[in-house]
Design an enzyme around this catalytic site. Structure first.
Site, PDB file in Angstrom:
ATOM      1  N   TYR A  23     132.456  35.227  33.251  1.00  0.00           N
ATOM      2  CA  TYR A  23     132.591  35.440  31.894  1.00  0.00           C
ATOM      3  C   TYR A  23     133.643  35.875  31.833  1.00  0.00           C
ATOM      4  CZ  TYR A  23     132.304  36.932  27.158  1.00  0.00           C
ATOM      5  OH  TYR A  23     132.822  37.575  26.127  1.00  0.00           O
ATOM      6  N   SER A  46     126.743  23.951  20.722  1.00  0.00           N
ATOM      7  CA  SER A  46     125.750  24.014  22.088  1.00  0.00           C
ATOM      8  C   SER A  46     125.110  25.402  21.754  1.00  0.00           C
ATOM      9  CB  SER A  46     127.095  24.094  24.114  1.00  0.00           C
ATOM     10  OG  SER A  46     127.821  25.397  23.343  1.00  0.00           O
ATOM     11  N   GLY A  70     129.186  29.580  15.219  1.00  0.00           N
ATOM     12  CA  GLY A  70     128.428  30.441  15.616  1.00  0.00           C
ATOM     13  C   GLY A  70     128.060  32.188  15.096  1.00  0.00           C
ATOM     14  N   GLY A 118     126.292  45.265  37.014  1.00  0.00           N
ATOM     15  CA  GLY A 118     126.992  44.501  36.415  1.00  0.00           C
ATOM     16  C   GLY A 118     127.243  46.201  35.273  1.00  0.00           C
ATOM     17  N   LYS A 161     138.170  35.511  29.769  1.00  0.00           N
ATOM     18  CA  LYS A 161     139.120  36.466  29.481  1.00  0.00           C
ATOM     19  C   LYS A 161     139.990  37.247  29.124  1.00  0.00           C
ATOM     20  CE  LYS A 161     135.977  35.729  25.651  1.00  0.00           C
ATOM     21  NZ  LYS A 161     136.044  34.526  24.936  1.00  0.00           N
ATOM     22  N   SER A 214     137.304  40.423  24.888  1.00  0.00           N
ATOM     23  CA  SER A 214     136.294  41.291  24.880  1.00  0.00           C
ATOM     24  C   SER A 214     136.809  42.899  25.741  1.00  0.00           C
ATOM     25  CB  SER A 214     135.881  40.578  25.780  1.00  0.00           C
ATOM     26  OG  SER A 214     134.115  40.980  26.224  1.00  0.00           O
ATOM     27  N   ASN A 253     119.996  38.385  25.661  1.00  0.00           N
ATOM     28  CA  ASN A 253     120.532  39.215  26.806  1.00  0.00           C
ATOM     29  C   ASN A 253     121.002  40.877  26.848  1.00  0.00           C
ATOM     30  OD1 ASN A 253     121.088  36.984  28.902  1.00  0.00           O
ATOM     31  ND2 ASN A 253     122.105  36.254  27.517  1.00  0.00           N
TER      32      ASN A 253
HETATM   33  P1  NAD Z   1     128.255  32.013  19.710  1.00  0.00           P
HETATM   34  O1  NAD Z   1     127.323  31.889  20.643  1.00  0.00           O
HETATM   35  O2  NAD Z   1     127.407  32.990  18.605  1.00  0.00           O
HETATM   36  O3  NAD Z   1     129.200  31.751  18.910  1.00  0.00           O
HETATM   37  C1  NAD Z   1     130.426  30.520  19.897  1.00  0.00           C
HETATM   38  C2  NAD Z   1     130.102  29.466  18.877  1.00  0.00           C
HETATM   39  O4  NAD Z   1     131.409  28.173  19.964  1.00  0.00           O
HETATM   40  C3  NAD Z   1     129.032  28.434  19.125  1.00  0.00           C
HETATM   41  O5  NAD Z   1     128.903  27.986  17.981  1.00  0.00           O
HETATM   42  C4  NAD Z   1     128.986  27.228  20.206  1.00  0.00           C
HETATM   43  O6  NAD Z   1     128.740  26.328  19.909  1.00  0.00           O
HETATM   44  C5  NAD Z   1     130.378  27.601  20.508  1.00  0.00           C
HETATM   45  N1  NAD Z   1     131.456  26.161  21.722  1.00  0.00           N
HETATM   46  C6  NAD Z   1     130.645  26.729  22.455  1.00  0.00           C
HETATM   47  N2  NAD Z   1     131.834  25.930  23.612  1.00  0.00           N
HETATM   48  C7  NAD Z   1     132.416  25.176  22.654  1.00  0.00           C
HETATM   49  C8  NAD Z   1     133.374  24.256  23.086  1.00  0.00           C
HETATM   50  N3  NAD Z   1     133.554  23.782  24.212  1.00  0.00           N
HETATM   51  N4  NAD Z   1     133.512  23.965  22.444  1.00  0.00           N
HETATM   52  C9  NAD Z   1     133.666  23.480  20.801  1.00  0.00           C
HETATM   53  N5  NAD Z   1     132.270  24.917  20.228  1.00  0.00           N
HETATM   54  C10 NAD Z   1     132.251  25.131  21.034  1.00  0.00           C
HETATM   55  O7  NAD Z   1     129.234  33.535  19.902  1.00  0.00           O
HETATM   56  P2  NAD Z   1     129.535  35.142  19.371  1.00  0.00           P
HETATM   57  O8  NAD Z   1     128.916  36.023  19.812  1.00  0.00           O
HETATM   58  O9  NAD Z   1     129.557  34.515  17.728  1.00  0.00           O
HETATM   59  O10 NAD Z   1     131.358  35.172  20.131  1.00  0.00           O
HETATM   60  C11 NAD Z   1     132.041  33.862  19.402  1.00  0.00           C
HETATM   61  C12 NAD Z   1     133.850  35.110  20.435  1.00  0.00           C
HETATM   62  O11 NAD Z   1     133.971  36.188  20.744  1.00  0.00           O
HETATM   63  C13 NAD Z   1     133.131  34.003  21.910  1.00  0.00           C
HETATM   64  O12 NAD Z   1     134.011  33.853  22.620  1.00  0.00           O
HETATM   65  C14 NAD Z   1     132.723  35.248  22.777  1.00  0.00           C
HETATM   66  O13 NAD Z   1     133.260  35.453  24.047  1.00  0.00           O
HETATM   67  C15 NAD Z   1     133.513  36.662  21.642  1.00  0.00           C
HETATM   68  N6  NAD Z   1     132.913  37.947  21.953  1.00  0.00           N
HETATM   69  C16 NAD Z   1     131.780  37.752  21.404  1.00  0.00           C
HETATM   70  C17 NAD Z   1     131.058  38.602  22.178  1.00  0.00           C
HETATM   71  C18 NAD Z   1     129.547  39.836  21.588  1.00  0.00           C
HETATM   72  O14 NAD Z   1     129.036  40.462  22.077  1.00  0.00           O
HETATM   73  N7  NAD Z   1     129.245  38.303  20.851  1.00  0.00           N
HETATM   74  C19 NAD Z   1     132.348  40.571  22.271  1.00  0.00           C
HETATM   75  C20 NAD Z   1     133.101  40.275  22.940  1.00  0.00           C
HETATM   76  C21 NAD Z   1     133.872  38.915  22.508  1.00  0.00           C
HETATM   77  N1  UFG Z   2     120.832  47.223  27.200  1.00  0.00           N
HETATM   78  C1  UFG Z   2     119.209  47.766  27.458  1.00  0.00           C
HETATM   79  N2  UFG Z   2     118.646  46.619  27.715  1.00  0.00           N
HETATM   80  C2  UFG Z   2     118.354  45.580  27.565  1.00  0.00           C
HETATM   81  C3  UFG Z   2     119.151  44.662  26.647  1.00  0.00           C
HETATM   82  C4  UFG Z   2     121.431  46.064  27.141  1.00  0.00           C
HETATM   83  O1  UFG Z   2     119.337  48.471  28.259  1.00  0.00           O
HETATM   84  O2  UFG Z   2     117.328  44.514  27.015  1.00  0.00           O
HETATM   85  C5  UFG Z   2     121.826  48.406  27.706  1.00  0.00           C
HETATM   86  C6  UFG Z   2     122.125  47.737  28.331  1.00  0.00           C
HETATM   87  O3  UFG Z   2     122.415  47.955  29.818  1.00  0.00           O
HETATM   88  C7  UFG Z   2     124.169  48.115  27.703  1.00  0.00           C
HETATM   89  C8  UFG Z   2     123.708  49.053  26.565  1.00  0.00           C
HETATM   90  O4  UFG Z   2     122.722  48.140  26.638  1.00  0.00           O
HETATM   91  O5  UFG Z   2     124.278  50.217  28.323  1.00  0.00           O
HETATM   92  C9  UFG Z   2     124.739  47.044  25.869  1.00  0.00           C
HETATM   93  O6  UFG Z   2     124.337  46.334  26.472  1.00  0.00           O
HETATM   94  P1  UFG Z   2     124.411  45.104  26.047  1.00  0.00           P
HETATM   95  O7  UFG Z   2     123.850  43.418  26.744  1.00  0.00           O
HETATM   96  O8  UFG Z   2     123.691  44.728  24.494  1.00  0.00           O
HETATM   97  O9  UFG Z   2     125.585  44.648  25.766  1.00  0.00           O
HETATM   98  P2  UFG Z   2     127.144  44.937  26.843  1.00  0.00           P
HETATM   99  O10 UFG Z   2     127.810  45.958  26.939  1.00  0.00           O
HETATM  100  O11 UFG Z   2     126.657  44.727  28.775  1.00  0.00           O
HETATM  101  O12 UFG Z   2     128.316  43.480  26.542  1.00  0.00           O
HETATM  102  C10 UFG Z   2     128.631  42.677  25.477  1.00  0.00           C
HETATM  103  C11 UFG Z   2     128.622  41.219  25.633  1.00  0.00           C
HETATM  104  C12 UFG Z   2     129.843  41.609  26.162  1.00  0.00           C
HETATM  105  C13 UFG Z   2     130.770  41.169  25.865  1.00  0.00           C
HETATM  106  C14 UFG Z   2     131.051  43.800  25.893  1.00  0.00           C
HETATM  107  C15 UFG Z   2     131.981  43.831  25.096  1.00  0.00           C
HETATM  108  O13 UFG Z   2     127.268  41.061  25.950  1.00  0.00           O
HETATM  109  O14 UFG Z   2     129.331  39.785  26.037  1.00  0.00           O
HETATM  110  O15 UFG Z   2     130.037  43.873  25.391  1.00  0.00           O
HETATM  111  O16 UFG Z   2     132.386  44.756  24.849  1.00  0.00           O
HETATM  112  F1  UFG Z   2     131.940  41.715  26.439  1.00  0.00           F
END
Ligand code: NAD
Ligand code: UFG
Length: 338
Positions: A151, A34, A10, A296, A155, A126, A200
């Site tokens: 979600y 996935s 990922g 949210g 965590k 997170s 998103n």
């Molecule tokens: P990502 O979706 O790119 O990576 C997650 C990976 O896990 C993917 O490759 C997916 O195929 C794999 N995966 C999911 N379910 C699985 C399962 N049951 N078995 C094996 N593999 C599985 O997401 P990312 O942005 O790299 O995030 C990595 C981790 O960090 C996640 O746990 C996410 O919740 C956490 N996190 C991400 C963010 C963010 O904004 N990207 C913020 C805070 C925490």
């Molecule tokens: N936003 C927009 N337009 C968009 C997308 C986002 O205005 O199309 C705004 C949101 O309202 C927010 C900011 O941009 O104010 C950041 O939004 P993101 O969706 O990029 O990030 P979030 O802070 O909502 O959440 C992200 C991840 C979560 C994680 C969190 C950790 O999606 O999984 O950061 O701080 F938990």
């Protein structure tokens, strides 16, 4: 160290693999693909100068497959556990799937790990566990808040589960890393964030507008209690975040027991500041339109990252310009992703 990296294909996992190789570690990836492509691992191999990344296509919920992997590979020094589902909106619509995958999967993984004698884990948590923070910057001592979506609940619950396991069995070393908002990409432009469908998150949406795949950015609300009314977040370059995991491995080597760290920059940027920084860094205009608030969302969230600096010797090095430039390089070199 020999490291099991779940979710290594990922976004954050692939960048962490590059840093693990650079630090001399030996990663083995488990991923069910996935939400990722095996191409990311080919590109990691190319960046790291290795023939291939050891990879098992496997689901963390599949006990027999996880057991077989651990049996075959022999001893692991630690696991970095990224695997999980992460789309906030989807988790509201499909709570069972999120609890099953994230909680069920992690319980199976932890059980298999302990039976095979590996009791060292770094977990991707997170900033979402803080809910709507009473004060910013957020320190690790701030109370965990009420998570408004399944979600976030996964965590928060997984943090509790791993903390309880560590308390009951001090042989465990558990590092909970609370990420703020990871963006950016490896500076080569070869690996980056590859969201499925409509993004998103803010930065992938911006880069898809910039490349012409989407018409305009919707800015979700301009009436928050922030300097320009739009939401403020602590964006962190994914390479800085990846390096945080290498530092966390040193804490595991020192037998840290249970440790919790914020990984952020300590600086908040509003949505409009990010749009402006992107335009400055890339010279590409990003048309946008103010839309209603997204349910949210909170007004402001940024970290106090001083604990990670003091205890792990880790600090974010890259600024918002680097993050924008590198996100854009990845998007423009890979307009359709991998
Ligand atoms: P990502 O979706 O790119 O990576 C997650 C990976 O896990 C993917 O490759 C997916 O195929 C794999 N995966 C999911 N379910 C699985 C399962 N049951 N078995 C094996 N593999 C599985 O997401 P990312 O942005 O790299 O995030 C990595 C981790 O960090 C996640 O746990 C996410 O919740 C956490 N996190 C991400 C963010 C963010 O904004 N990207 C913020 C805070 C925490
Ligand atoms: N936003 C927009 N337009 C968009 C997308 C986002 O205005 O199309 C705004 C949101 O309202 C927010 C900011 O941009 O104010 C950041 O939004 P993101 O969706 O990029 O990030 P979030 O802070 O909502 O959440 C992200 C991840 C979560 C994680 C969190 C950790 O999606 O999984 O950061 O701080 F938990």
């Amino acid at each position: 160290m020999k490291i099991l990296v779940t979710g290594g294909a990922g976004f954050i996992g692939s960048h962490t693999l590059v840093e693990l190789y650079a630090a001399g570690h030996k990663p083995v990836v488990l991923d069910n693909l996935s939400n990722s492509s095996p191409k990311s691992l080919e590109r990691v191999a190319e960046l790291a100068g290795v023939e291939s990344v050891p990879f098992y296509e496997c689901d963390i919920r599949d006990r027999a497959a996880v057991d077989a992997l651990l049996e075959k590979e022999g001893h692991f020094d630690a696991c970095i556990h990224f695997a999980g589902l992460k789309a906030v909106g989807e988790s509201v619509a499909k709570p069972w799937e999120y609890y099953d995958n994230n909680i069920g999967g992690t319980l199976t993984l932890l059980d298999c790990m302990r039976w095979h004698g590996c009791k060292n884990i770094i977990f991707s948590s997170s900033a979402t566990v803080y809910g709507d923070p009473a004060v910013v910057p957020i320190t690790e001592e701030c109370p965990k808040g009420h998570c408004t979506n399944p979600y976030g609940q996964t965590k928060s619950m997984l943090e509790e589960i791993m903390s309880d396991m560590q308390k009951a069995d001090p042989e465990w070393n558990v590092v909970l890393l609370r990420y703020f908002n990871p963006i950016g990409a490896h500076r080569s432009g070869r690996i980056g964030e590859n969201p499925n469908g409509i993004p998103n998150n803010l930065m992938p949406y911006i880069t898809q507008v910039a490349i012409g795949r989407r018409k305009e950015l919707g800015v979700f609300g301009n009436d928050y209690d922030t300097p320009d009314g739009t939401g403020v977040r602590d964006y962190i370059h994914v390479v800085d975040l990846a390096r945080g995991h290498v530092c966390a491995l040193k804490a595991i080597e020192r037998k840290c027991g249970l440790a919790v760290y914020n990984l952020g920059t300590g600086r908040g940027y509003s949505v409009l500041e990010v749009v402006n920084a992107f335009e400055q860094a890339t010279g590409v205009k990003v048309p946008y339109k103010i839309q209603p608030r997204r349910p949210g969302d909170i007004a402001t969230c940024y970290s106090d990252p001083s604990k990670a600096a003091a205890e792990l010797g880790w600090r974010a090095e890259y600024g918002i310009e680097d993050m924008c430039r590198d996100s854009w390089r990845w998007q423009s070199m890979n307009p359709e992703g991998y």
